[in-house]
Design a protein around this motif. Structure first.
Motif, mmCIF file in Angstrom:
data_model
loop_
_atom_site.group_PDB
_atom_site.id
_atom_site.type_symbol
_atom_site.label_atom_id
_atom_site.label_comp_id
_atom_site.label_asym_id
_atom_site.label_seq_id
_atom_site.Cartn_x
_atom_site.Cartn_y
_atom_site.Cartn_z
ATOM 1 N N TRP A 43 0.823 12.984 -8.269
ATOM 2 C CA TRP A 43 -0.161 14.061 -8.149
ATOM 3 C C TRP A 43 0.553 15.405 -8.059
ATOM 4 C CZ3 TRP A 43 -4.237 16.346 -9.254
ATOM 5 C CH2 TRP A 43 -5.010 17.104 -8.402
ATOM 6 N N MET B 62 -7.422 -7.105 3.790
ATOM 7 C CA MET B 62 -6.493 -5.972 3.622
ATOM 8 C C MET B 62 -6.323 -5.608 2.150
ATOM 9 S SD MET B 62 -4.649 -3.787 5.159
ATOM 10 C CE MET B 62 -3.589 -2.533 4.508
ATOM 11 N N LEU C 171 -9.271 -3.672 0.987
ATOM 12 C CA LEU C 171 -9.174 -2.334 1.563
ATOM 13 C C LEU C 171 -8.187 -1.475 0.771
ATOM 14 C CD1 LEU C 171 -10.342 -0.946 4.085
ATOM 15 C CD2 LEU C 171 -8.177 -1.430 5.211
ATOM 16 N N SER C 172 -7.109 -2.117 0.399
ATOM 17 C CA SER C 172 -6.078 -1.397 -0.341
ATOM 18 C C SER C 172 -6.628 -0.870 -1.656
ATOM 19 C CB SER C 172 -4.904 -2.320 -0.633
ATOM 20 O OG SER C 172 -4.416 -2.839 0.557
ATOM 21 N N LEU D 53 -9.830 5.596 -3.927
ATOM 22 C CA LEU D 53 -10.188 6.878 -3.317
ATOM 23 C C LEU D 53 -9.192 7.966 -3.688
ATOM 24 C CD1 LEU D 53 -12.058 8.225 -1.115
ATOM 25 C CD2 LEU D 53 -10.153 7.824 0.413
ATOM 26 N N LEU D 54 -7.919 7.613 -3.567
ATOM 27 C CA LEU D 54 -6.897 8.599 -3.910
ATOM 28 C C LEU D 54 -6.892 8.876 -5.410
ATOM 29 C CD1 LEU D 54 -3.956 7.659 -1.578
ATOM 30 C CD2 LEU D 54 -5.207 9.794 -1.621
ATOM 31 N N GLY D 55 -7.291 7.879 -6.151
ATOM 32 C CA GLY D 55 -7.340 8.058 -7.590
ATOM 33 C C GLY D 55 -8.391 9.074 -8.012
ATOM 34 N N LEU E 110 -8.793 11.948 -6.826
ATOM 35 C CA LEU E 110 -8.240 13.305 -6.839
ATOM 36 C C LEU E 110 -7.707 13.716 -8.217
ATOM 37 C CD1 LEU E 110 -6.449 13.364 -3.393
ATOM 38 C CD2 LEU E 110 -8.575 14.460 -4.034
ATOM 39 N N PRO E 111 -6.798 12.909 -8.783
ATOM 40 C CA PRO E 111 -6.363 13.293 -10.129
ATOM 41 C C PRO E 111 -7.516 13.324 -11.126
ATOM 42 C CG PRO E 111 -4.927 11.599 -9.218
ATOM 43 C CD PRO E 111 -6.076 11.745 -8.272
ATOM 44 N N LEU F 196 -10.578 14.232 -10.498
ATOM 45 C CA LEU F 196 -11.242 15.529 -10.315
ATOM 46 C C LEU F 196 -10.457 16.626 -11.014
ATOM 47 C CD1 LEU F 196 -12.313 15.476 -6.562
ATOM 48 C CD2 LEU F 196 -13.806 15.422 -8.555
ATOM 49 N N ALA F 197 -9.152 16.523 -10.889
ATOM 50 C CA ALA F 197 -8.293 17.529 -11.506
ATOM 51 C C ALA F 197 -8.471 17.526 -13.016
ATOM 52 C CB ALA F 197 -6.841 17.249 -11.161
ATOM 53 N N LEU G 49 1.264 7.698 -5.828
ATOM 54 C CA LEU G 49 0.112 8.551 -6.128
ATOM 55 C C LEU G 49 0.374 10.005 -5.745
ATOM 56 C CD1 LEU G 49 -3.035 6.468 -5.216
ATOM 57 C CD2 LEU G 49 -2.690 7.792 -7.295
ATOM 58 N N LYS H 71 -9.705 -0.156 -2.359
ATOM 59 C CA LYS H 71 -10.609 0.972 -2.080
ATOM 60 C C LYS H 71 -9.802 2.248 -1.857
ATOM 61 C CE LYS H 71 -14.411 -1.361 0.249
ATOM 62 N NZ LYS H 71 -14.948 -1.602 1.568
ATOM 63 N N TRP H 72 -8.774 2.044 -1.093
ATOM 64 C CA TRP H 72 -7.920 3.175 -0.714
ATOM 65 C C TRP H 72 -7.291 3.825 -1.948
ATOM 66 C CZ3 TRP H 72 -6.360 6.444 2.802
ATOM 67 C CH2 TRP H 72 -5.076 6.924 2.774
ATOM 68 N N LEU I 268 0.817 -1.211 0.000
ATOM 69 C CA LEU I 268 0.000 0.000 0.000
ATOM 70 C C LEU I 268 0.851 1.261 0.000
ATOM 71 C CD1 LEU I 268 -2.879 0.986 0.113
ATOM 72 C CD2 LEU I 268 -2.758 0.906 2.588
ATOM 73 N N PHE J 205 -9.436 4.980 6.930
ATOM 74 C CA PHE J 205 -8.804 3.856 6.257
ATOM 75 C C PHE J 205 -7.342 3.671 6.630
ATOM 76 C CE2 PHE J 205 -12.489 4.534 3.582
ATOM 77 C CZ PHE J 205 -12.887 3.228 3.329
ATOM 78 N N TRP K 17 0.473 20.875 -14.674
ATOM 79 C CA TRP K 17 -0.858 21.349 -15.045
ATOM 80 C C TRP K 17 -1.019 22.845 -14.729
ATOM 81 C CZ3 TRP K 17 -5.363 20.341 -11.253
ATOM 82 C CH2 TRP K 17 -6.534 20.905 -11.739
ATOM 83 N N VAL L 92 -11.905 10.577 5.802
ATOM 84 C CA VAL L 92 -11.834 9.291 5.094
ATOM 85 C C VAL L 92 -10.417 8.706 5.175
ATOM 86 C CG1 VAL L 92 -12.003 8.208 2.810
ATOM 87 C CG2 VAL L 92 -13.749 9.823 3.553
ATOM 88 N N VAL M 121 -11.091 16.532 -14.650
ATOM 89 C CA VAL M 121 -12.410 17.106 -14.958
ATOM 90 C C VAL M 121 -12.319 18.630 -14.946
ATOM 91 C CG1 VAL M 121 -14.779 17.365 -14.137
ATOM 92 C CG2 VAL M 121 -13.696 15.126 -14.089
ATOM 93 N N PHE N 11 -9.384 24.038 -7.545
ATOM 94 C CA PHE N 11 -9.707 23.750 -8.943
ATOM 95 C C PHE N 11 -10.923 22.849 -9.103
ATOM 96 C CE2 PHE N 11 -5.292 24.805 -8.516
ATOM 97 C CZ PHE N 11 -5.149 25.773 -9.482
ATOM 98 N N LEU N 12 -11.641 22.625 -7.989
ATOM 99 C CA LEU N 12 -12.866 21.827 -8.106
ATOM 100 C C LEU N 12 -13.875 22.585 -8.947
ATOM 101 C CD1 LEU N 12 -13.454 20.241 -4.597
ATOM 102 C CD2 LEU N 12 -12.616 19.166 -6.669
ATOM 103 N N PRO N 13 -14.368 22.004 -10.022
ATOM 104 C CA PRO N 13 -15.165 22.763 -10.974
ATOM 105 C C PRO N 13 -16.656 22.838 -10.659
ATOM 106 C CG PRO N 13 -14.719 20.580 -11.818
ATOM 107 C CD PRO N 13 -14.115 20.633 -10.466
ATOM 108 N N PHE N 14 -17.147 21.960 -9.785
ATOM 109 C CA PHE N 14 -18.605 21.840 -9.690
ATOM 110 C C PHE N 14 -19.217 22.648 -8.550
ATOM 111 C CE2 PHE N 14 -16.403 18.165 -7.896
ATOM 112 C CZ PHE N 14 -16.695 18.319 -6.558
#
Lengths: 349, 393
Positions: free
Chosen positions: A38, B1, B4-5, B11-13, B15-16, B18-19, A34, B7-8, A27, A338, A45, A334, B21, A311-314
């Motif tokens: 990002w 586990m 869960l991973s 979830l983080l995915g 964010l990019p 949203l960016a 990530l 999902k985790w 993980l 987790f 960007w 959240v 969009v 930058f959230l558009p909505f």
């Protein structure tokens, strides 16, 4: 220093098939990847200009979170006092270097000392350290929940001193025209130069923290976190160790404060409210206790989340600010649900 | 586990995603077709009430302008950022607007601390910072690109000092919230009052989150003052002070500024606020434009607070629109600045006002108002009546 992502990447390049299979259940590897992706995507960007600003904010918060992790993560002393030392550093820089002609303004006047930045910065660090010595001697009597409460008290006192010692801080009016760094005729007035300076400062802080934590001194601190009384039984002067790391941590926060004051060129008490301290503790927990890399990652994730929210558009334009705060709060909740031990941490609070 | 991973990571995915969009939405080829103006207000934090009202008033003005065909055939677009009432967030908001959105004209901020944080950057980079709400006297010295339609606290204090003296007050006590606005008002009020010959026999300060003022008020009333001056930043505190002063048996006059007679303050204080005098900038009931703006705002958002400030924010957009009409270029900050120096405007907050060499508004004045008895307070009269202009020295 532990840099899990680098080790993972090296393994991946040597044996991609095997490492990828292992990494699927790793993980931390994915979290690291990530957040760093990002950050890079965000910088590309949004362009260099804004990335420099965000990078400067990150570096200042990273210095704070690394320094606070020394106390909270490695030593096990949950403190919310850090914002006070941050403020002391910022105000020391402001008072010493501000060159505004305050007597010409129609508000509170303070002495104009006009020190150069590089003379004032060690003083910012030193004053924060001196105050930490005094406060730390008193705090050494406490532990656990009471420690949180007294550190809370210090943060409140520090804020009120900034607000009410008007002959020194100009109270609510704040101090402006704070000096930017200069070497000879070369002034760090560009954002890129300042970012470089802050990153160098962050590197120094990381090196000191790494040196401390990998030394026998650091091992005693870890032992204090695990069992303070047992450590004492082994003959260590626990109070000395706790005081030492407290002061070192406060000096690092003073450094961050000095840099912050010079970067914003304006300070007022609103930047040093208790809420900022709680956010800082959140960053340390988010990144992971007792890990320097975690503190960096936590600060990066926090700054990216907060700035990314811009930058959230909505969101409707009239409620854009409140909406961002709500989304940010939900994301933090959240994350904690987790991953209570933080992104790359091993210990829970 | 393992589940869960996933999902985790998912979830983080987000964010990019949203960016992306956001990126996609932002890049739909509208560049060059709209005039872009940045807005920096305190949408969260201590100045949230002011910032929200300012943004809503500005959005209303923009919608009106666009509904009327825009400016020289082009629509007006606001890019709104939260400056949160502090220097750090003002700087990041400013840099986002100038570096990412390439904006040269910024309306805001509602907080003086945020304004003073961003002003050095704006001045250095030649970006307009135009506020309808920030009142700290230091802003007058902030630079050539810094303008405001809000009156400086220095002027407000002078007027308050003169009103106190004209009302026969000779011994004054003050209670002040420890914020730049309230401190600025107290300082200039006291200076002017003492200059006229008055005496300050007691003064107290309180941090913004205080809710019980009885001890401080009792101490002040022991000095047997002719009047109590309340300099508050938060309406709740202002109203609570007035209420608790009357509960303690004080029946002398109470003076304040706009915060002490705001909608929330009057609601908190109730009948206790009756007779309180305040020196404020107010929308003239005879000014049709001001009243029209208030009505439209109430119809759109179903509430009204800080009417003058919302009028000021509203006027800022129309002034900006007029200057954009002249320059026809939202990147021409110098042309916009010259336009502001030369403009004379009549709008919601007054007629024929302009800007001096410091970017300070000229031609607007404070008025003295008195809070009405509870039974006479209505939405239309805001709970007070105008007594007239503040007396000169």
């Amino acid at each position: 220093m532990e840099l899990p992502i680098i080790g993972d990447i090296i393994r991946l390049s040597r044996d991609p098939k095997d490492s990828l299979r292992l990494s699927r259940s790793n993980l931390e590897f994915w979290v690291n990847l990530l957040i760093i992706s990002w950050a890079v995507a965000f910088a590309i960007w949004q362009g260099v200009g804004f990335a420099i600003t965000v990078g400067t904010v990150f570096a200042i918060w990273a210095i704070l979170s690394v320094s606070l992790n020394l106390v909270v993560g490695f030593t096990g002393l949950l403190s919310v006092a850090h914002i006070g030392f941050f403020g002391i550093g910022a105000y020391a820089m402001a008072i010493l270097t501000s060159d505004a002609a305050y007597e010409q303004l129609r508000t509170e006047a303070i002495p104009t000392l006009g020190w150069p930045f590089f003379a004032a910065l060690p003083v910012s660090v030193g004053v924060a350290g001196l105050v930490a010595v005094v406060v730390g001697i008193a705090f050494n009597r406490f532990r656990d929940d009471i420690y949180v409460l007294v550190s809370f008290g210090f943060a409140v006192i520090a804020f009120n001193v900034f607000l009410n010692w008007r002959s020194l801080t100009r109270g609510a009016f704040g101090i402006h025209e704070i000096e930017r760094p200069a070497i000879g005729g070369w002034v760090f007035d560009g954002e890129l130069e300042f970012l470089a300076l802050v990153l160098v400062s962050l590197a120094v802080v990381i090196l000191i923290a790494w040196f401390l934590m990998t030394s026998s001194f650091g091992r005693v601190l870890t032992a204090i976190r695990e069992d303070e009384q047992a450590t004492e039984v082994f003959g260590y002067q626990v109070t000395h160790y706790k005081l030492a790391i407290w002061v070192i941590s406060a000096m690092m926060a003073g450094l961050a404060g000095g840099l912050f004051g010079s970067w914003t060129t304006f300070v007022d008490p609103n930047s040093f409210v208790l809420m900022e301290s709680i956010l800082l503790v959140s960053i340390v927990i988010l990144g992971g206790l007792a890990t320097i890399w975690g503190s960096l990652l936590g600060a990066m994730a926090f700054v990216l989340l907060e700035e990314g929210m811009r930058f959230l558009p909505f969101l409707p334009s009239e409620f854009v600010g409140q909406g961002r705060q709500v989304v940010l709060g939900i994301l933090l909740v959240v994350l904690m649900l987790f991953r209570p031990q933080g992104l790359v941490g091993r210990y829970k609070l | 586990m393992r589940a869960l991973s996933k999902k985790w990571v998912a979830l983080l995915g987000v964010l990019p995603a949203l960016a992306l969009v956001a990126f996609a939405c932002g890049g739909e080829g509208e560049e060059g077709e709209t005039f872009k103006i940045g807005v920096m207000e305190s949408l969260t934090g201590p100045g949230e009430t002011y910032g929200t009202v300012a943004v809503q008033a500005k959005q209303m003005a923009v919608d009106e302008i666009n509904a009327g065909g825009g400016i020289n055939g082009r629509m007006l677009e606001l890019i709104i950022e939260d400056s949160k009432c502090n220097a750090q967030d003002a700087i990041t908001a400013y840099n986002k607007l100038t570096d990412v959105d390439d904006v040269k004209i910024i309306l805001g901020t509602s907080c003086s601390g945020a304004m003073l944080g961003a002003a050095p950057l704006a001045e250095e980079e030649g970006v307009i910072l135009f506020s309808g709400l920030a009142t700290n006297p230091d802003i007058a010295n902030a630079g050539d690109y810094i303008f405001r339609t809000s009156l400086s606290d220095a002027l407000l204090g002078v007027d308050t000092g003169n009103v106190l003296w004209a009302d026969g007050i000779r011994n004054l006590v003050t209670i002040t919230e420890a914020t730049d606005y309230a401190e600025g008002v107290r300082r200039t009020t006291v200076e002017q009052f003492q200059k006229r010959g008055g005496q300050v026999v007691g003064e107290e300060r309180y941090p913004s989150d205080t809710t019980d003022f009885r001890t401080q008020l009792t101490k002040l009333f022991n000095e047997n003052p002719d009047a109590l001056h309340v300099a508050a930043q938060a309406e709740f505190a202002g109203g609570t002070i007035i209420k608790q002063a009357r509960e303690l048996g004080y029946d002398g006059p109470i003076y304040g500024e706009v915060v002490a007679i705001g909608t929330t303050a009057l609601e908190v204080a109730g009948e206790a606020a009756t007779g309180t005098k305040a020196i404020i900038t107010d929308l003239d009931p005879a000014n049709a434009k001001g009243q029209e703006v208030l009505t439209n705002f109430r119809n759109r958002y179903d509430y009204v607070t800080l009417p003058w400030y919302l009028g000021s924010a509203y006027d800022n957009v129309y002034i900006a629109a007029e200057c954009l009409k002249q320059t026809d270029d939202d990147q021409d900050a110098d042309g916009f600045r010259d336009c502001l120096y030369g403009i004379t405007w009549s709008g919601a907050i007054g007629d024929d006002y302009s800007f001096d060499q410091d970017g300070e508004v000229v031609g607007l004045a404070n008025v003295v108002v008195e809070v009405l008895p509870l039974a006479e307070r209505t939405q239309d009269n805001q709970g007070y009546r105008v007594l007239g202009s503040a007396p000169a020295e």
